[in-house]
Design a protein around this motif. Structure first.
Motif, PDB file in Angstrom:
ATOM      1  N   VAL A 181       0.846  -1.203   0.000  1.00  0.00           N
ATOM      2  CA  VAL A 181       0.000   0.000   0.000  1.00  0.00           C
ATOM      3  C   VAL A 181       0.874   1.243   0.000  1.00  0.00           C
ATOM      4  O   VAL A 181       0.605   2.218  -0.711  1.00  0.00           O
ATOM      5  CB  VAL A 181      -0.935  -0.020   1.231  1.00  0.00           C
ATOM      6  N   ALA A 182       1.952   1.187   0.792  1.00  0.00           N
ATOM      7  CA  ALA A 182       2.831   2.356   0.843  1.00  0.00           C
ATOM      8  C   ALA A 182       3.462   2.602  -0.520  1.00  0.00           C
ATOM      9  O   ALA A 182       3.577   3.743  -0.962  1.00  0.00           O
ATOM     10  CB  ALA A 182       3.914   2.141   1.889  1.00  0.00           C
ATOM     11  N   ALA A 183       3.845   1.524  -1.199  1.00  0.00           N
ATOM     12  CA  ALA A 183       4.537   1.699  -2.480  1.00  0.00           C
ATOM     13  C   ALA A 183       3.564   2.108  -3.569  1.00  0.00           C
ATOM     14  O   ALA A 183       3.806   3.061  -4.308  1.00  0.00           O
ATOM     15  CB  ALA A 183       5.250   0.411  -2.860  1.00  0.00           C
ATOM     16  N   LEU A 184       2.456   1.396  -3.667  1.00  0.00           N
ATOM     17  CA  LEU A 184       1.548   1.648  -4.793  1.00  0.00           C
ATOM     18  C   LEU A 184       0.571   2.772  -4.492  1.00  0.00           C
ATOM     19  O   LEU A 184       0.034   3.379  -5.405  1.00  0.00           O
ATOM     20  CB  LEU A 184       0.768   0.372  -5.122  1.00  0.00           C
ATOM     21  N   GLY A 185       0.300   2.996  -3.213  1.00  0.00           N
ATOM     22  CA  GLY A 185      -0.676   4.021  -2.883  1.00  0.00           C
ATOM     23  C   GLY A 185      -0.015   5.283  -2.395  1.00  0.00           C
ATOM     24  O   GLY A 185       0.096   6.278  -3.105  1.00  0.00           O
ATOM     25  N   ALA A 186       0.513   5.195  -1.160  1.00  0.00           N
ATOM     26  CA  ALA A 186       0.944   6.412  -0.489  1.00  0.00           C
ATOM     27  C   ALA A 186       2.100   7.074  -1.212  1.00  0.00           C
ATOM     28  O   ALA A 186       2.100   8.283  -1.443  1.00  0.00           O
ATOM     29  CB  ALA A 186       1.341   6.071   0.941  1.00  0.00           C
ATOM     30  N   ARG A 187       3.073   6.293  -1.609  1.00  0.00           N
ATOM     31  CA  ARG A 187       4.249   6.907  -2.202  1.00  0.00           C
ATOM     32  C   ARG A 187       3.914   7.525  -3.549  1.00  0.00           C
ATOM     33  O   ARG A 187       4.349   8.624  -3.873  1.00  0.00           O
ATOM     34  CB  ARG A 187       5.336   5.840  -2.342  1.00  0.00           C
ATOM     35  N   MET A 188       3.098   6.801  -4.321  1.00  0.00           N
ATOM     36  CA  MET A 188       2.718   7.334  -5.623  1.00  0.00           C
ATOM     37  C   MET A 188       1.947   8.626  -5.450  1.00  0.00           C
ATOM     38  O   MET A 188       2.161   9.597  -6.169  1.00  0.00           O
ATOM     39  CB  MET A 188       1.846   6.305  -6.347  1.00  0.00           C
ATOM     40  N   GLU A 189       1.081   8.605  -4.433  1.00  0.00           N
ATOM     41  CA  GLU A 189       0.281   9.794  -4.174  1.00  0.00           C
ATOM     42  C   GLU A 189       1.185  10.971  -3.842  1.00  0.00           C
ATOM     43  O   GLU A 189       1.030  12.078  -4.355  1.00  0.00           O
ATOM     44  CB  GLU A 189      -0.656   9.464  -3.008  1.00  0.00           C
ATOM     45  N   ALA A 190       2.178  10.693  -2.988  1.00  0.00           N
ATOM     46  CA  ALA A 190       3.092  11.760  -2.596  1.00  0.00           C
ATOM     47  C   ALA A 190       3.825  12.310  -3.801  1.00  0.00           C
ATOM     48  O   ALA A 190       4.016  13.528  -3.941  1.00  0.00           O
ATOM     49  CB  ALA A 190       4.096  11.234  -1.578  1.00  0.00           C
ATOM     50  N   GLU A 191       4.213  11.419  -4.678  1.00  0.00           N
ATOM     51  CA  GLU A 191       4.972  11.887  -5.822  1.00  0.00           C
ATOM     52  C   GLU A 191       4.108  12.656  -6.806  1.00  0.00           C
ATOM     53  O   GLU A 191       4.542  13.650  -7.386  1.00  0.00           O
ATOM     54  CB  GLU A 191       5.647  10.693  -6.494  1.00  0.00           C
ATOM     55  N   GLU A 192       2.877  12.194  -6.954  1.00  0.00           N
ATOM     56  CA  GLU A 192       1.967  12.937  -7.813  1.00  0.00           C
ATOM     57  C   GLU A 192       1.806  14.355  -7.296  1.00  0.00           C
ATOM     58  O   GLU A 192       1.822  15.325  -8.050  1.00  0.00           O
ATOM     59  CB  GLU A 192       0.599  12.249  -7.847  1.00  0.00           C
ATOM     60  N   GLU A 193       1.675  14.426  -5.986  1.00  0.00           N
ATOM     61  CA  GLU A 193       1.492  15.736  -5.376  1.00  0.00           C
ATOM     62  C   GLU A 193       2.694  16.625  -5.649  1.00  0.00           C
ATOM     63  O   GLU A 193       2.561  17.809  -5.971  1.00  0.00           O
ATOM     64  CB  GLU A 193       1.337  15.522  -3.876  1.00  0.00           C
ATOM     65  N   GLU A 194       3.857  16.004  -5.552  1.00  0.00           N
ATOM     66  CA  GLU A 194       5.085  16.759  -5.792  1.00  0.00           C
ATOM     67  C   GLU A 194       5.103  17.298  -7.220  1.00  0.00           C
ATOM     68  O   GLU A 194       5.422  18.471  -7.459  1.00  0.00           O
ATOM     69  CB  GLU A 194       6.250  15.810  -5.574  1.00  0.00           C
ATOM     70  N   VAL A 195       4.746  16.401  -8.146  1.00  0.00           N
ATOM     71  CA  VAL A 195       4.730  16.825  -9.550  1.00  0.00           C
ATOM     72  C   VAL A 195       3.756  17.965  -9.736  1.00  0.00           C
ATOM     73  O   VAL A 195       4.044  18.970 -10.396  1.00  0.00           O
ATOM     74  CB  VAL A 195       4.340  15.632 -10.457  1.00  0.00           C
ATOM     75  N   ARG A 196       2.584  17.849  -9.081  1.00  0.00           N
ATOM     76  CA  ARG A 196       1.568  18.902  -9.211  1.00  0.00           C
ATOM     77  C   ARG A 196       2.110  20.223  -8.690  1.00  0.00           C
ATOM     78  O   ARG A 196       1.977  21.264  -9.304  1.00  0.00           O
ATOM     79  CB  ARG A 196       0.331  18.499  -8.428  1.00  0.00           C
ATOM     80  N   ASP A 197       2.772  20.122  -7.527  1.00  0.00           N
ATOM     81  CA  ASP A 197       3.331  21.339  -6.919  1.00  0.00           C
ATOM     82  C   ASP A 197       4.298  22.004  -7.873  1.00  0.00           C
ATOM     83  O   ASP A 197       4.274  23.231  -8.051  1.00  0.00           O
ATOM     84  CB  ASP A 197       4.094  20.963  -5.644  1.00  0.00           C
ATOM     85  N   ARG A 198       5.150  21.180  -8.470  1.00  0.00           N
ATOM     86  CA  ARG A 198       6.155  21.755  -9.351  1.00  0.00           C
ATOM     87  C   ARG A 198       5.502  22.403 -10.545  1.00  0.00           C
ATOM     88  O   ARG A 198       5.917  23.463 -10.980  1.00  0.00           O
ATOM     89  CB  ARG A 198       7.083  20.648  -9.836  1.00  0.00           C
ATOM     90  N   ARG A 199       4.480  21.722 -11.068  1.00  0.00           N
ATOM     91  CA  ARG A 199       3.810  22.314 -12.229  1.00  0.00           C
ATOM     92  C   ARG A 199       3.228  23.652 -11.859  1.00  0.00           C
ATOM     93  O   ARG A 199       3.337  24.617 -12.586  1.00  0.00           O
ATOM     94  CB  ARG A 199       2.697  21.377 -12.698  1.00  0.00           C
ATOM     95  N   ARG A 200       2.598  23.677 -10.671  1.00  0.00           N
ATOM     96  CA  ARG A 200       1.947  24.917 -10.259  1.00  0.00           C
ATOM     97  C   ARG A 200       3.006  26.014 -10.131  1.00  0.00           C
ATOM     98  O   ARG A 200       2.845  27.117 -10.608  1.00  0.00           O
ATOM     99  CB  ARG A 200       1.233  24.688  -8.929  1.00  0.00           C
ATOM    100  N   ARG A 201       4.117  25.632  -9.473  1.00  0.00           N
ATOM    101  CA  ARG A 201       5.192  26.615  -9.309  1.00  0.00           C
ATOM    102  C   ARG A 201       5.734  27.029 -10.667  1.00  0.00           C
ATOM    103  O   ARG A 201       6.007  28.197 -10.916  1.00  0.00           O
ATOM    104  CB  ARG A 201       6.306  26.037  -8.457  1.00  0.00           C
ATOM    105  N   GLY A 202       5.875  26.047 -11.535  1.00  0.00           N
ATOM    106  CA  GLY A 202       6.381  26.341 -12.867  1.00  0.00           C
ATOM    107  C   GLY A 202       5.455  27.296 -13.593  1.00  0.00           C
ATOM    108  O   GLY A 202       5.896  28.287 -14.181  1.00  0.00           O
TER     109      GLY A 202
END
Lengths: 211, 850
Positions: A181-202
Motif C-alpha cells: 500500500v505504501a509503495a503503490l498508494g501512499a508513495r505514488m500519491e506523494a509523488e503525484e502531489e510533488e509533480v503537481r506542486d512543481r507544475r503549479r510553481r512552474g
C-alpha cells in the motif's frame, strides 16, 4: 480549512467559556457552536482519491478497533476454528487500508507508527526465533510446546508455541500489505502531489516572467 | 612427548574468540592489540613444534567433530608432515608478522581493530585449510580465507582502487573455488569417501570422470596460488597494507593452492592430465612471473611478481609426484615463506621511513640502515639460491628432481624441458633478487637521497629474525629435511635417497647451479640491455585485460538477455507462460490421451453435476461474470467483475466445506482489488482496442487452449488417484496435538517448516516489490519536469536538494512538505486530482497493452 482550525484538544473559538448560552447576550448562538469538538480521524484529512467522504471517515473511525480485535480473534482461535495468522494478518491490514482510503497517507502513517519493514523484520524474527528455539533444548526445529491452564474467567485455556509462530506470520502479512500500500498508494500519491506542486510553481514562474 | 594432546580445535576457537575481543580493545590500546592478536598463531606454532617428534614418527594427531555425518561432512583434522610444514609457515611466520604490525601501524590508523580481527580470523581459517582432512571442511575454510582476504585487501575502503582490487581477488578465487567444490564432490562421489587421507590412500579409478574432477580442482588451486593465466589478482592485491601482503601474499594464503596440489599429488600425480597441467602451468608461471618482476619499479610489485614466479615453481614441484621433487617442494615452501615475508617487511619499513617504495627514488639506504640492508641481502640471497641459506639446498633439490638421470622422472624429453625451464626461471629469480637489493639499498648517482630515519629496533626485529631463520636453517638443512622426508616418503622413490644438504659432491646439479648464478650475474650487470629488450618485446596479452573483458562480457550478456526476455509487456509474458504450459505438460497430456496411456474416467465415476444445488447458482455467477469481464472495455468495471468472480470461487469453497480457504480467498480477493484500484489511477480508463487480425486470433486461441488444458487435466488428475491421500492420518494427529482445525494444524504444526519458508519468501517479496515500484517511480518523477521544460531546470534542481530523504527509504511516505493550507481543503472542483497526473502517464500506461 475548518478542519484544520479544530485541532484536537483545542476548543472551538466562541466556546471558550464553557456553557452554550452564557456567552451570548443577544440571543444568537455563539459563533461556531456547531463545529465538531474533535476530528474523526487523527490527521488533517486528505483522502487518497476524490473528495472527502464523511461516511467513510466515520466508518473508518468506528470500525478500526473492531477490525483489529477481530483480527486478533482470528489469530488466537485459528487452531480450532477458521482463521490463523495469515487470515488474521489480512484482516488487520484491511483496517489500515481502510484508514488510508479514508484519510490519505498521513492518516496511514499516523495509524501505524512502525514502518512496514520493521513489521516484516519483527515478524521474521518471531517466526524464525520460534522455529529455532527448540534447537537450544536439543529438540527438532519447530517442535510445539503446549501448556493448558485453568483460568478463573476463561476456563480451560491452552497456550501453545505455534501461537507465537502464527503471530510472526501475522506480522509479516501486515508488513507485506502495508509495504505494498505504501509503495503503490501512499508513495505514488506523494509523488503525484510533488509533480503537481512543481507544475503549479512552474506555471506561476512563467506567468511572473511574462509580466 | 608422544602424546601431545590434540589441541587444534581449541586453538581454532581461540582465533575466533580473540578476533571478537580485538575491535573493542583497539580503541584503547592502539596498534598494541596486535601483540594480543599474535597469541593464537603463536599457540598454534608452539603446539605444532611440540608435536614434531610424534608426527615425524608417523602417527599424525587427529581429531574429528561431526557436522553433518550423513553427508560425509565433518570437521576432521589431521596434522601430518605436510600440514606441519604449513602450520609452521602460517602460524609461525604469522606470529612474527603480527608482532611487526604492532610497530607498523599508527594508533590513529582507520579501522585498526577491524584489521586486526580480520587478520586473526584469516590466520584461523588458513590454519583450518592446512590441517583439515575433509574435503567439505577444506572448502569452507578455503572460502573463509578468500572472504577475509577480500576484506583485508580492501582495508582502505575509501579508495576505489582498493575496492576494485579486492573484488577482483574475490571474484577470481571464489569463482574458481566453486569449480573446485564441484571437483571435490566428483572426487568424493567417485571414491565414496570425502576424507582427504582416505582419498589419497585409495584413489578412485582413472577415466574421464576423474580427469574432469582433477581439472576442476586444479583450476581452483591455480587461481588461489595465482598461476598463469589467473595470476593477475595478486599484483592488484598489493594495494593492501604491507604486513597484510607479507602474510597473505607471501606466507599464507597463496600457498593454499600449492598446498592442495601437494596434498593430492601422492594419490593423483599419475592420473591423466595432472602432470601435463601442473608442469606446464607451473613452468609458465615461473617464467612469466620472473620476467615481469624484472620490469617493476615499485619494490612491492617486484616482490609480488617474484611471488607469482615462486608459486609457479612450487606448483611444479608439488605436482611432479616424485620423492626428490616433494623434498624440494617442502624446502622451497619454507624457504620462500621465510625470505619473501622478510623482504615484504623490509619494503614495509622502507615505505614507512622514507615514504616511497619506488626504485627510481630510493638511494643510499644501505649506508643509513645497514642492519636492514644486511637482513634484506640475506633474504634475497636465499631467494636467489645462494649458499649457505636455506634457498640453496632447496633449489639444488629442485634441479636434481628433473635431472633426466633421476628415475622415476617424467619422460626424458619432458624432463629436459622442465629442467631448462626451471633453470631459466632461476636465472630470472637471481636477476630480480639482485635488482631488489640494488634498487632498495644502493647509492644511485642520479637519485637524490631522501631524508629518513633508521627504523627502531623492535620494528626491524621481525625481518631480521626471519632472515636469520633463513640462515640458520640453511646451515642445518637436516632440520628441514626431516620434515621433507616425512612428506616425501609417500611418493615413488628414486634410485637413491636424496636429502637436503649444502654439499652433495660435484654433481651435474651443482654445475647447473653455477651456470644459473653466472647467467644471473650477467643479466644483472647487463640490466640496461635487458630493459631495452623487455621494452622491445611486443606487449603480451594481458591477463588482467582478459578478466575485465570477462566481467564486461558477463554484464553485456546479462543485459542483452534481460532486454530480450523482459519486453515489459504483460500480454507477452502471459503468452510465454501459457505457451510453455501448453507445449510441455500439454503435449504430454495429448500424447497420453492419444495412446491411451492416461485413463479417462468413464461416465458416472468421479464426475457429478453437483453436490448441492446451490453450486448451480454460484457457477452461473462465475460464468456470467467471466463472460462480462471479457466483453468489458473499461478497466475499472472489468476489475470489479474479476473480483466478483473471485468471490464466486470463495462461494464454491464454502459449499464444499472449506471455510478456511474461503475466508482467505475472500480476504485476498478484497485486498487485491483495492491495491489494483490504486494502480488503476495511473492507467487510462479503457483498455486499448486491438485491431482484428492474426495476433488477436492467436491470443484467443492460446487462451482457449490453455483454459481447456487446465480444465481437462484437473478433471483427469482428480480421477487418477492411485495412492491413499497423505492427509488420511492427519485427523488423528490433529486430535492428538490438541487442535481441531486441520488446515491450520497443517500450516502451523505438521508442515510448519514449509510455512516458515513461505513466510520468508513473502517478506522478501514485500521488500522487493516496494523497492522496485519506488525505484521506477522516483526516476520518472524526477525526470518528468526537466524534460517538459528545460528552462525550469534550475528551480527543479533546487527543490531536489531540499528533499532530505534519500531515495528508497521512507516506506510509509511521511509528509515531505508540511501540508499547506491551500492543499488541505477539499478539491473545489471535485475533479480527481490523480487524473491530472495520471494523464501525463497515459502514453506509458498504454504500452502495457501492446
Amino acid at each position: 480549512m475548518t478542519d484544520d482550525d479544530a485541532a484536537p484538544g483545542r476548543p472551538a473559538p466562541g466556546r471558550a467559556e464553557g456553557e452554550w448560552g452564557r456567552a451570548d447576550r443577544s440571543g444568537a448562538p455563539p459563533e461556531n457552536w456547531e463545529a465538531p469538538r474533535e476530528r474523526w480521524l487523527s490527521t488533517g484529512v486528505r483522502p487518497a482519491f476524490g473528495p472527502r467522504s464523511v461516511l467513510l471517515e466515520v466508518a473508518a473511525r468506528l470500525l478500526t478497533p473492531a477490525i483489529l480485535t477481530f483480527a486478533v480473534f482470528l489469530l488466537v482461535s485459528g487452531h480450532d476454528r477458521p482463521g490463523g495468522g495469515f487470515a488474521g494478518g489480512l484482516v488487520a491490514s484491511m483496517a489500515y487500508v481502510l484508514r488510508y482510503i479514508a484519510g490519505g497517507r498521513h492518516e496511514l502513517a499516523a495509524g501505524m507508527p512502525l514502518r512496514p519493514n520493521t513489521l516484516l523484520a519483527a515478524g521474521l524474527l518471531v517466526a524464525c526465533g520460534t522455529a529455532a528455539a527448540p534447537l537450544l533444548a536439543g529438540h527438532p526445529v519447530l517442535k510445539v510446546y503446549s501448556y493448558t491452564a485453568h483460568l478463573p474467567v476463561f476456563g480451560k485455556v491452552k497456550f501453545a508455541s505455534y501461537l507465537l509462530f502464527e503471530s510472526g506470520v501475522f506480522l509479516i502479512v501486515v508488513g507485506l500489505v502495508l509495504s505494498v500500500v505504501a509503495a503503490l498508494g501512499a508513495r505514488m500519491e506523494a509523488e503525484e502531489e510533488e509533480v503537481r506542486d512543481r507544475r503549479r510553481r512552474g506555471a506561476a514562474g512563467r506567468e511572473g516572467g511574462a509580466q | 612427548m608422544n602424546d601431545v594432546p590434540m589441541l587444534l580445535p581449541a586453538i581454532l576457537v581461540l582465533h575466533a574468540a580473540v578476533a571478537v575481543l580485538l575491535p573493542p580493545l583497539a580503541g584503547r590500546f592502539g596498534a598494541r592489540v596486535f601483540l594480543l592478536a599474535a597469541l593464537p598463531p603463536a599457540a598454534a606454532a608452539v603446539w605444532a613444534l611440540a608435536g614434531v617428534p610424534r608426527i615425524l614418527a608417523g602417527s599424525p594427531p587427529q581429531a574429528s567433530i561431526p557436522w553433518a555425518p550423513a553427508l560425509g561432512i565433518g570437521l576432521d583434522f589431521r596434522v601430518d608432515a605436510l600440514a606441519l610444514a604449513m602450520v609452521l609457515l602460517v602460524s609461525g611466520v604469522g606470529a612474527v608478522i603480527f608482532g611487526y604490525c604492532a610497530a607498523y601501524f599508527h594508533a590513529g590508523e582507520r579501522g585498526l581493530g577491524r584489521l586486526a580481527a580480520i587478520m586473526v580470523l584469516f590466520a584461523g581459517s588458513m590454519l583450518g585449510v592446512v590441517t583439515t582432512d575433509n574435503l567439505f571442511a577444506l572448502y569452507v575454510f578455503w572460502e573463509l580465507t578468500s572472504i577475509t582476504s577480500f576484506l583485508l585487501v580492501g582495508h582502505d575502503d575509501r579508495k576505489e582502487h582498493a575496492r576494485r582490487a579486492a573484488t577482483q581477488a574475490l571474484v577470481t578465487t571464489t569463482g574458481t573455488g566453486l569449480l573446485m567444490l564441484i571437483g571435490f564432490i566428483m572426487l568424493g562421489a567417485a571414491a565414496g569417501d570425502y576424507s582427504i587421507s582416505g582419498l589419497v590412500a585409495d584413489p578412485p579409478e582413472g577415466g574421464p570422470w576423474l580427469t574432469a574432477a582433477l581439472v576442476l580442482v586444479l583450476v581452483g588451486a591455480f587461481a588461489k596460488s595465482a598461476q598463469v593465466p589467473l595470476h593477475f589478482w595478486l599484483p592488484g592485491a598489493m594495494i593492501a597494507p604491507t604486513p597484510v601482503s607479507a602474510y597473505l601474499h607471501a606466507a599464507a594464503m597463496v600457498k593454499g593452492g600449492v598446498y592442495l596440489v601437494a596434498r593430492l599429488a601422492p594419490g593423483f600425480a599419475e592420473a591423466g592430465a595432472w602432470q601435463v597441467l601442473v608442469l606446464s602451468v607451473g613452468l609458465a608461471t615461473m617464467v612469466v612471473g620472473g620476467w615481469r618482476a624484472l620490469r617493476q619499479d615499485d619494490l612491492k610489485l617486484l616482490l609480488a611478481y617474484g611471488t607469482v614466479s615462486q608459486l609457479g615453481f612450487l606448483t611444479l614441484l608439488g605436482g611432479a609426484g616424485t620423492q626428490v621433487a616433494a623434498t624440494a617442494m617442502i624446502g622451497v615452501l619454507l624457504a620462500h615463506g621465510l625470505f619473501k615475508s622478510a623482504l615484504f617487511l623490509v619494503v614495509g619499513i622502507i615505505d614507512h621511513q622514507t615514504g616511497t617504495r619506488s626504485i627510481s627514488r630510493l638511494s643510499g639506504l644501505g649506508r643509513r640502515m645497514p642492519v636492514l640492508a644486511a637482513a634484506a641481502g640475506l633474504a634475497a640471497a636465499s631467494m636467489a639460491g645462494l649458499p649457505p641459506l636455506i634457498g640453496f639446498p632447496a633449489k639444488e633439490a629442485a634441479l636434481e628432481a628433473f635431472m633426466p638421470s633421476a628415475a622415476p622422472a617424467p619422460p626424458a624429453a619432458a624432463a629436459w624441458a622442465v629442467l631448462a625451464g626451471v633453470a631459466v626461471g632461476s636465472v630470472l629469480t637471481f636477476a630480480y633478487s639482485a635488482r631488489f637489493v640494488w634498487g632498495a639499498f644502493s647509492d644511485k648517482s642520479t637519485v637524490a637521497e631522501r631524508p629518513s630515519e633508521p627504523p627502531a629496533a623492535p620494528f626491524a626485529a621481525a625481518p631480521v629474525a626471519l632472515s636469520a631463520a633463513s640462515l640458520v636453517l640453511g646451515v642445518i638443512p637436516w632440520a628441514v629435511d626431516g620434515l621433507a622426508q616425512g612428506y616425501a616418503h609417500a611418493l615413488p622413490a628414486g634410485p637413491k635417497p636424496y636429502h637436503l644438504a649444502l654439499w652433495h659432491g660435484l654433481t651435474p646439479t651443482l654445475l647447473v647451479t653455477a651456470l644459473v648464478v653466472a647467467a644471473g650475474v650477467l643479466m644483472f650487470l647487463r640490466r640496461r640491455a635487458v630493459g631495452r629488450l623487455q621494452n622491445a618485446m611486443p606487449r603480451w596479452p594481458d591477463a588482467e585485460y582478459g578478466y575485465h573483458m570477462f566481467v564486461h562480457g558477463v554484464y553485456t550478456a546479462a543485459l542483452s538477455v534481460t532486454r530480450r526476455t523482459q519486453s515489459g509487456s504483460l500480454p507477452v509474458y502471459l503468452g510465454i507462460i501459457l505457451a510453455t504450459i501448453l507445449v510441455l505438460p500439454g503435449a504430454r497430456l495429448a500424447a497420453g490421451l492419444a495412446t491411451g496411456g492416461i485413463d479417462v474416467p468413464g461416465p458416472g465415476e468421479g464426475l457429478r453435476l453437483w453436490n448441492n444445488p446451490l453450486e448451480l447458482v454460484v457457477a452461473a455467477v462465475i460464468v456470467v461474470t467471466s463472460i462480462a469481464t471479457l466483453r468489458e472495455h473499461r478497466r475499472f468495471p472489468a476489475l470489479i467483475l474479476l473480483s466478483v468472480l473471485g468471490f464466486g470461487m470463495a462461494g464454491l469453497f464454502v459449499l464444499h466445506g472449506a471455510p478456511d480457504l474461503a475466508l482467505t480467498l475472500v480476504l485476498v480477493e478484497t485486498l487485491t482489488t483495492i491495491i489494483l484500484v490504486f494502480v488503476l489511477r495511473r492507467l487510462p480508463t479503457t483498455f486499448s482496442v486491438r485491431p482484428d487480425g492474426w495476433p488477436k486470433r492467436l491470443t484467443v486461441l492460446l487462451c482457449t487452449a490453455a483454459g481447456t488444458f487446465i480444465a481437462v487435466s484437473l478433471w483427469l488428475m482428480t480421477a487418477a488417484r492411485t495412492h491413499p491421500p497423505i492427509s488420511t492420518g492427519y485427523t488423528d494427529l490433529a486430535k492428538k496435538a490438541g487442535g481441531s482445525n486441520l488446515v491450520n494444524m497443517i500450516i502451523a504444526d505438521f508442515r510448519a517448516l514449509d510455512t516458515l519458508g513461505e513466510v520468508v519468501v513473502v517478506a522478501t517479496a514485500a521488500v522487493a516489490v516496494a523497492s522496485l515500484v519506488l525505484l521506477n517511480r522516483r526516476d520518472r518523477v524526477v525526470d518528468e519536469p526537466a524534460a517538459e521544460n528545460a528552462a525550469e531546470a534550475p528551480k527543479d534542481r533546487r527543490s531536489d536538494e531540499e528533499d532530505p530523504e534519500p531515495p528508497g527509504t521512507g516506506a510509509l511516505a511521511l509528509p515531505r512538505h508540511p501540508a499547506g493550507p491551500e492543499s488541505l481543503g477539499a478539491e473545489p472542483s471535485g475533479q480527481d486530482p490523480a487524473r491530472e497526473a495520471g494523464g501525463a502517464d497515459a502514453d506509458e500506461g498504454s504500452d502495457d497493452d501492446r
